[in-house]
Design a protein around this motif. Structure first.
Motif, PDB file in Angstrom:
ATOM      1  N   ASP A  30       5.812  20.598 -18.230  1.00 45.61           N
ATOM      2  CA  ASP A  30       6.456  19.294 -18.432  1.00 45.61           C
ATOM      3  C   ASP A  30       6.303  18.511 -17.132  1.00 45.61           C
ATOM      4  OD1 ASP A  30       7.966  17.168 -19.309  1.00 45.61           O
ATOM      5  OD2 ASP A  30       9.875  18.147 -18.837  1.00 45.61           O
ATOM      6  N   ILE A  31       5.291  17.671 -17.071  1.00 48.33           N
ATOM      7  CA  ILE A  31       5.016  16.896 -15.869  1.00 48.33           C
ATOM      8  C   ILE A  31       5.651  15.522 -16.025  1.00 48.33           C
ATOM      9  CG2 ILE A  31       3.212  15.876 -14.438  1.00 48.33           C
ATOM     10  CD1 ILE A  31       1.392  18.155 -15.337  1.00 48.33           C
ATOM     11  N   GLN A  32       6.551  15.205 -15.137  1.00 46.84           N
ATOM     12  CA  GLN A  32       7.263  13.936 -15.214  1.00 46.84           C
ATOM     13  C   GLN A  32       6.660  12.949 -14.225  1.00 46.84           C
ATOM     14  OE1 GLN A  32      11.326  15.065 -14.623  1.00 46.84           O
ATOM     15  NE2 GLN A  32      11.440  16.123 -16.572  1.00 46.84           N
ATOM     16  N   ALA A  33       5.365  12.669 -14.411  1.00 44.23           N
ATOM     17  CA  ALA A  33       4.653  11.721 -13.549  1.00 44.23           C
ATOM     18  C   ALA A  33       3.571  11.050 -14.380  1.00 44.23           C
ATOM     19  CB  ALA A  33       4.030  12.459 -12.369  1.00 44.23           C
ATOM     20  N   GLY A  34       3.196   9.864 -13.958  1.00 45.95           N
ATOM     21  CA  GLY A  34       2.122   9.143 -14.625  1.00 45.95           C
ATOM     22  C   GLY A  34       0.767   9.542 -14.052  1.00 45.95           C
ATOM     23  N   TRP A  35      -0.291   9.081 -14.690  1.00 48.00           N
ATOM     24  CA  TRP A  35      -1.640   9.433 -14.242  1.00 48.00           C
ATOM     25  C   TRP A  35      -1.918   8.958 -12.826  1.00 48.00           C
ATOM     26  CZ3 TRP A  35      -4.507  13.108 -15.982  1.00 48.00           C
ATOM     27  CH2 TRP A  35      -4.374  13.519 -17.303  1.00 48.00           C
ATOM     28  N   SER A  36      -1.411   7.781 -12.466  1.00 49.28           N
ATOM     29  CA  SER A  36      -1.661   7.275 -11.113  1.00 49.28           C
ATOM     30  C   SER A  36      -1.014   8.194 -10.074  1.00 49.28           C
ATOM     31  CB  SER A  36      -1.153   5.841 -10.962  1.00 49.28           C
ATOM     32  OG  SER A  36       0.230   5.772 -11.200  1.00 49.28           O
ATOM     33  N   GLU A  37       0.190   8.664 -10.348  1.00 46.99           N
ATOM     34  CA  GLU A  37       0.861   9.588  -9.427  1.00 46.99           C
ATOM     35  C   GLU A  37       0.114  10.917  -9.340  1.00 46.99           C
ATOM     36  OE1 GLU A  37       5.535   8.528  -9.833  1.00 46.99           O
ATOM     37  OE2 GLU A  37       4.508   9.190 -11.662  1.00 46.99           O
ATOM     38  N   ILE A  38      -0.380  11.398 -10.459  1.00 47.86           N
ATOM     39  CA  ILE A  38      -1.122  12.663 -10.469  1.00 47.86           C
ATOM     40  C   ILE A  38      -2.425  12.523  -9.680  1.00 47.86           C
ATOM     41  CG2 ILE A  38      -2.376  14.278 -11.961  1.00 47.86           C
ATOM     42  CD1 ILE A  38      -0.152  13.772 -14.060  1.00 47.86           C
ATOM     43  N   LEU A  39      -3.122  11.408  -9.854  1.00 50.00           N
ATOM     44  CA  LEU A  39      -4.366  11.186  -9.117  1.00 50.00           C
ATOM     45  C   LEU A  39      -4.127  11.076  -7.614  1.00 50.00           C
ATOM     46  CD1 LEU A  39      -6.213   8.737 -11.522  1.00 50.00           C
ATOM     47  CD2 LEU A  39      -6.773  11.138 -11.078  1.00 50.00           C
ATOM     48  N   VAL A  40      -3.089  10.352  -7.214  1.00 47.48           N
ATOM     49  CA  VAL A  40      -2.763  10.235  -5.787  1.00 47.48           C
ATOM     50  C   VAL A  40      -2.386  11.602  -5.216  1.00 47.48           C
ATOM     51  CG1 VAL A  40      -1.107   9.263  -4.137  1.00 47.48           C
ATOM     52  CG2 VAL A  40      -2.140   7.794  -5.869  1.00 47.48           C
ATOM     53  N   ALA A  41      -1.585  12.348  -5.961  1.00 44.80           N
ATOM     54  CA  ALA A  41      -1.191  13.682  -5.509  1.00 44.80           C
ATOM     55  C   ALA A  41      -2.409  14.594  -5.357  1.00 44.80           C
ATOM     56  CB  ALA A  41      -0.191  14.295  -6.490  1.00 44.80           C
ATOM     57  N   GLY A  42      -3.314  14.546  -6.321  1.00 45.98           N
ATOM     58  CA  GLY A  42      -4.533  15.351  -6.229  1.00 45.98           C
ATOM     59  C   GLY A  42      -5.384  14.972  -5.032  1.00 45.98           C
ATOM     60  N   LEU A  43      -5.495  13.678  -4.765  1.00 50.14           N
ATOM     61  CA  LEU A  43      -6.245  13.208  -3.606  1.00 50.14           C
ATOM     62  C   LEU A  43      -5.610  13.701  -2.314  1.00 50.14           C
ATOM     63  CD1 LEU A  43      -8.531  11.403  -2.499  1.00 50.14           C
ATOM     64  CD2 LEU A  43      -6.907   9.528  -2.504  1.00 50.14           C
ATOM     65  N   LEU A  44      -4.283  13.605  -2.222  1.00 47.92           N
ATOM     66  CA  LEU A  44      -3.595  14.080  -1.023  1.00 47.92           C
ATOM     67  C   LEU A  44      -3.750  15.588  -0.833  1.00 47.92           C
ATOM     68  CD1 LEU A  44      -0.339  11.922  -1.175  1.00 47.92           C
ATOM     69  CD2 LEU A  44      -2.261  11.684   0.420  1.00 47.92           C
ATOM     70  N   VAL A  45      -3.709  16.340  -1.927  1.00 45.35           N
ATOM     71  CA  VAL A  45      -3.917  17.789  -1.840  1.00 45.35           C
ATOM     72  C   VAL A  45      -5.336  18.083  -1.355  1.00 45.35           C
ATOM     73  CG1 VAL A  45      -4.139  19.909  -3.192  1.00 45.35           C
ATOM     74  CG2 VAL A  45      -2.156  18.442  -3.502  1.00 45.35           C
ATOM     75  N   GLY A  46      -6.307  17.352  -1.872  1.00 48.24           N
ATOM     76  CA  GLY A  46      -7.688  17.535  -1.434  1.00 48.24           C
ATOM     77  C   GLY A  46      -7.870  17.245   0.040  1.00 48.24           C
ATOM     78  N   ILE A  47      -7.262  16.167   0.522  1.00 47.29           N
ATOM     79  CA  ILE A  47      -7.345  15.835   1.952  1.00 47.29           C
ATOM     80  C   ILE A  47      -6.672  16.926   2.782  1.00 47.29           C
ATOM     81  CG2 ILE A  47      -6.519  14.204   3.703  1.00 47.29           C
ATOM     82  CD1 ILE A  47      -6.892  11.990   1.543  1.00 47.29           C
ATOM     83  N   GLY A  48      -5.502  17.357   2.348  1.00 51.54           N
ATOM     84  CA  GLY A  48      -4.797  18.426   3.062  1.00 51.54           C
ATOM     85  C   GLY A  48      -5.585  19.724   3.099  1.00 51.54           C
ATOM     86  N   THR A  49      -6.274  20.013   2.008  1.00 48.74           N
ATOM     87  CA  THR A  49      -7.097  21.222   1.941  1.00 48.74           C
ATOM     88  C   THR A  49      -8.214  21.166   2.978  1.00 48.74           C
ATOM     89  OG1 THR A  49      -6.596  21.571  -0.386  1.00 48.74           O
ATOM     90  CG2 THR A  49      -8.593  22.557   0.417  1.00 48.74           C
TER      91      THR A  49
END
Length: 144
Positions: free
Chosen positions: A79-98
């Motif tokens: 149950d993800i309580q976020a929109g696609w824009s939030e998910i994309l930003v989060a994924g980008l930040l995780v990628g940068i952190g990685t």
């Protein structure tokens, strides 16, 4: 704080953790490779590698297991309580952190700490602290 007892599955969680630990140990013992998803995927990108077979198999299992579970009737959708824009930003930040951490949470947290890597201990502590701060800010300061 309350625990959703219907979703509280310590036995399944322990089993899953043991399976991940055994898989990581088998990969390092038999292939000499760390089970970090970013490194496994990164090894497939760019120039063709001679070890692409195990990398493809590992990623296929990572994607295939939940697909198989859903085909067998298991409810695995979070149950993800976020929109696609939030998910994309989060994924980008995780990628940068990685990239900055020279590895992902699975590589540092599961494999690096078990090898006694100080860099992995610091990286995992940073991942965890960042997650705690994010949850605190989003739930208590932003009112989500």
């Amino acid at each position: 704080m309350s625990i959703d007892i219907a979703s509280f599955t310590p036995g399944l969680s322990l089993t899953g953790g043991l399976v991940i630990g055994v898989a990581a140990a088998v990969l390092v013992l038999f292939n000499g490779r760390i089970a970090g998803i970013s490194g496994i995927l990164g090894g497939l990108l760019g120039t063709p590698q001679k070890d692409a077979g195990w990398r493809v198999a590992f990623l296929a299992g990572l994607v295939g297991a939940p697909v198989l579970a859903s085909l067998l009737g298991e409810s695995i959708a979070p149950d993800i309580q976020a929109g696609w824009s939030e998910i994309l930003v989060a994924g980008l930040l995780v990628g940068i952190g990685t990239r900055y951490a020279s590895g992902c949470t699975s590589g540092h947290g599961v494999c690096g700490i078990s090898r006694g890597s100080i860099r992995s201990l610091v990286a995992t502590a940073t991942f965890m602290a960042s997650g705690l701060v994010t949850v605190f800010v989003s739930r208590h300061l932003l009112g989500s």
